[in-house]
Design an enzyme around this catalytic site. Structure first.
Site, PDB file in Angstrom:
ATOM      1  N   GLU A  46      32.348  30.827  49.841  1.00 29.00           N
ATOM      2  CA  GLU A  46      33.107  31.172  51.043  1.00 29.00           C
ATOM      3  C   GLU A  46      32.171  31.199  52.256  1.00 29.00           C
ATOM      4  O   GLU A  46      31.079  31.780  52.209  1.00 29.00           O
ATOM      5  CB  GLU A  46      33.741  32.547  50.825  1.00 29.00           C
ATOM      6  CG  GLU A  46      34.554  33.096  51.952  1.00 29.00           C
ATOM      7  CD  GLU A  46      35.126  34.477  51.599  1.00 29.00           C
ATOM      8  OE1 GLU A  46      35.945  34.970  52.399  1.00 29.00           O
ATOM      9  OE2 GLU A  46      34.746  35.056  50.551  1.00 29.00           O
ATOM     10  N   LYS A 115      42.244  31.556  53.964  1.00 26.40           N
ATOM     11  CA  LYS A 115      42.329  32.788  53.177  1.00 26.40           C
ATOM     12  C   LYS A 115      43.561  33.567  53.619  1.00 26.40           C
ATOM     13  O   LYS A 115      43.830  33.715  54.820  1.00 26.40           O
ATOM     14  CB  LYS A 115      41.062  33.610  53.398  1.00 26.40           C
ATOM     15  CG  LYS A 115      40.884  34.784  52.446  1.00 26.40           C
ATOM     16  CD  LYS A 115      39.485  35.377  52.611  1.00 26.40           C
ATOM     17  CE  LYS A 115      39.212  36.474  51.614  1.00 26.40           C
ATOM     18  NZ  LYS A 115      37.813  36.966  51.722  1.00 26.40           N
ATOM     19  N   CYS A 170      38.291  34.129  47.474  1.00 26.36           N
ATOM     20  CA  CYS A 170      37.762  35.468  47.177  1.00 26.36           C
ATOM     21  C   CYS A 170      38.849  36.524  46.969  1.00 26.36           C
ATOM     22  O   CYS A 170      39.475  36.576  45.926  1.00 26.36           O
ATOM     23  CB  CYS A 170      36.777  35.889  48.252  1.00 26.36           C
ATOM     24  SG  CYS A 170      35.676  37.220  47.716  1.00 26.36           S
ATOM     25  N   THR A 463      48.770  34.220  -3.377  1.00 20.25           N
ATOM     26  CA  THR A 463      47.333  34.223  -3.063  1.00 20.25           C
ATOM     27  C   THR A 463      46.898  33.011  -2.244  1.00 20.25           C
ATOM     28  O   THR A 463      45.826  33.016  -1.652  1.00 20.25           O
ATOM     29  CB  THR A 463      46.509  34.253  -4.365  1.00 20.25           C
ATOM     30  OG1 THR A 463      46.794  33.080  -5.121  1.00 20.25           O
ATOM     31  CG2 THR A 463      46.837  35.490  -5.193  1.00 20.25           C
TER      32      THR A 463
END
Length: 641
Positions: A46, A115, A170, A463
């Site tokens: 950033e 952002k 971020c 089994t």
């Protein structure tokens, strides 16, 4: 990008705060490193052109002009490169400053993603300088061209349709509803996050878990590039904690405080396959997004060299602590499944055939745990050993010792005479050791334990394990049949670790000794006579190594990969252990047997699912018993050619 693998990277340049030209030099060095390593997507932190910690300098025209000037330089100097670059840069729009990620490819600014969520608490004060970016995409003029800007912007690769890229920055990841949720629902398979996350005690653990979980929730790849050394340390320290994750799996992580360049290969085909399988993964909202197309410079798909770790034992955790936790969890699932069945039927008796081998040992240990949970006397567990032509002294002694140490009711019923009588009845020569010779023994044993269950009002415990069921390595209406199969979704490679876990955790030294010898015994149905007292019929010599078959089964059933991709992964995972011809031979065997033996799985007894792969016809594998394997085998035959 054959098989959907694409090489990606996260890189942290050592910057100087507010020295955009110096920072651009360091950024270009890392981009060149990415190009030299054939990376197709690289993410840088950033605001790395200016530095994240510029403070009031973000209000200076000189800094902002230099940032754009250096961005233009980076775009021009990478015009002949294949790598798609994402890096942080401040951009003005309508007189307001945005914290954006610039997406660059082949000398073109594809778009600017701002952002959305600006932290303005504790040590963060981004809202002092920046405005939240708009969701709706608009076009602004940058370097004389119209460039899309907005948070709802996706970048779609024309010649790799499985690759669609979304970006968040971020803090966008740390909020309750990150933009990446909308990105992936609109079709993004890869999320890029240029970040500047300062380092405080324990924050790396939270950050790592957050990124892994986000990639798992969204079934996507996630590349996180963090600011590091070079940012101002006036109040904060940045550690360059870079991470690459894929659907919950951490592929690569940098050492903190090192400013590392890390790269790995994302499998975008795997991500699209997983989304296709998950009917609850919904696609919506794409109409509100702007899609920007880009393409790589190849006409035919190229092969990405694999450096990522391919686990040769995908069912078994590598770390002992995690493996022990997984073993305890699986044993509980098995035991509680059986506990419920015994409670429902009101039965206080279980009948189990024990051979001294791994599978019956695990089934007996689980049965004992279920009885303990119900506070039932273990004498209600009727353990039956039925020696015949192939039984060796070693497995015979281990079967008896195991039953004795666990405090069960032991019954020894030799079946040789009964089988010989049966041969006479059906006109079979006892010296012809064919499949009739072998299966007659298996079916005689099943008849005995079924009849004993009637006699003692008990439940017959199966089994057989999942690997045997996948290969059809079970006698139909013989060991294939039971009243509850506790091992039905446990692969052979995991059975060994489960028995080993019991051996490590028991306080009974005699029991531990028996379990360790069982673990050391070759896997065998013991249906052919031994030679000089030793097992001659070793299963893995006949059908192939179980570690290979479990690897194949995992990628066929869990992800639906093509045979050629599974072969490629196996060659990488088992390098130095098996040659290519051996891997190919047993892969063909697996496909042939897997398709031809589905009829045995179509009528499986009940049994608990313990992992992400299972073969129950009522759960994970609804497959026709008469499907053809031709398509898959033809693809493998081309490899051989």
């Amino acid at each position: 990008m054959i098989d959907g693998f694409i090489k990606v990277a996260a890189a942290t340049p050592k910057i100087k705060v507010a020295d955009c030209e110096y920072n651009a030099d360091r950024i270009l060095e890392l981009i060149h490193q990415a190009e030299e390593n054939q990376v197709k997507v690289v993410v840088l932190p950033e605001l790395c052109i200016t530095g994240y910690t510029c403070g009031e300098l973000f209000l200076q025209d000189t800094l902002l002009a230099s940032a754009l000037q250096q961005l233009e330089r980076i775009i021009k100097e990478t015009s002949d490169m294949e790598v798609l670059v994402t890096l942080g840069v401040p951009v003005c729009r309508n007189g307001k400053l945005l914290n954006t990620a610039a997406v660059i490819h082949k000398g073109k600014l594809l778009g600017l993603v701002p952002k959305r969520n600006l932290p303005n608490y504790s040590e963060f004060y981004e809202a002092r300088y920046f405005m939240p970016g708009p969701e709706t995409v608009e076009y602004i003029s940058v370097f004389g061209q119209k460039v899309p800007l907005g948070t709802k912007l996706l970048f779609s690769c024309s010649n790799l349709p499985a690759l669609t890229i979304g970006v968040e920055i971020c803090e966008d990841l740390w909020v309750p509803m990150p933009p990446s949720v909308g990105h992936t629902m609109a079709g993004a398979t890869l999320i890029l996050n240029p970040s500047a996350s300062d380092e405080t005690t324990g924050k790396d653990i939270y950050r790592r878990d957050l990124i892994k979980m986000q990639s798992a929730k969204l079934v996507c790849g996630y590349i996180y590039a963090d600011s590091g050394e070079g940012e101002s340390t006036t109040d904060l320290v940045f550690a360059g904690h870079n991470l690459i994750a894929e659907n919950g799996l951490l592929l690569k992580e940098s050492k903190r405080f090192q400013n590392e360049f890390i790269c790995s290969e994302l499998d975008v085909q795997k991500l699209t396959n997983e989304r296709r399988r998950m009917t609850t993964f919904s696609f919506s909202g794409a109409e509100s997004y702007e899609f920007v197309n880009f393409s790589y410079g190849f006409t035919e798909p190229t092969e990405t060299k694999l450096t990522r770790f391919i686990d040769k034992a995908p069912f078994v955790p590598g770390r002992k602590e995690e493996r022990d936790r997984r073993c305890e969890e699986i044993i509980n699932i098995q035991a509680y499944g059986l506990k419920k069945r015994l409670e429902h039927t009101g039965l206080k008796c279980a009948v189990i055939a024990i051979s001294g081998g791994l599978d019956s040992t695990l089934a007996l240990l689980v049965t004992c745990k279920a009885f303990d949970l119900l506070k039932l006397d273990r004498k209600g567990i009727v353990t039956v050993t039925m020696p015949c032509f192939g039984t060796t002294d070693r497995t015979y002694r281990n079967a008896l010792s195991l039953a004795e140490q666990l405090g069960t009711d032991i019954k020894e019923i030799p079946i040789k005479d009964a089988v010989l009588l049966h041969f006479r009845d059906i006109g079979h020569d006892k010296d012809v050791h064919d499949i009739t010779y072998e299966n007659s023994q298996a079916r005689e044993r099943t008849q005995i334990i079924m009849d004993l269950s009637n006699k003692y009002n008990g439940l017959v415990i199966g089994t057989g394990d999942m690997s045997e069921l996948a290969l059809g390595w079970a006698t139909y209406n013989g060991d294939h049949m039971s009243m509850y199969g506790v091992n039905a979704s446990v692969p052979k490679t995991l059975v060994r670790y489960l028995v080993s876990y019991f051996a490590e955790t028991t306080e009974d030294e005699k029991l531990r000794s028996v379990l360790l010898d069982v673990l050391d015994t070759p896997v065998s149905p013991e249906l052919l006579p031994p030679v000089e007292g030793e097992i001659v019929q070793k299963t893995e010599d006949i059908v192939g190594p179980y570690e290979l078959h479990d690897f194949y089964m995992y990628y066929i059933l869990r992800f639906g990969f093509t045979p050629t991709k599974i072969y490629r992964l196996a060659v990488t995972a088992f390098d130095g252990m098996y040659d290519k011809d051996t891997i190919l031979k047993w892969l063909k065997t697996f496909y042939r047997r897997f398709f031809s033996q589905q009829f045995k799985r179509s009528c499986l007894p009940d049994g608990p699912k313990v992992g992400s792969v299972a073969v129950s016809p009522r759960g994970d594998l609804r497959m026709p018993s008469d499907a053809s394997a031709a398509l898959w085998l033809n693809e493998l035959n081309k490899i051989q050619g």
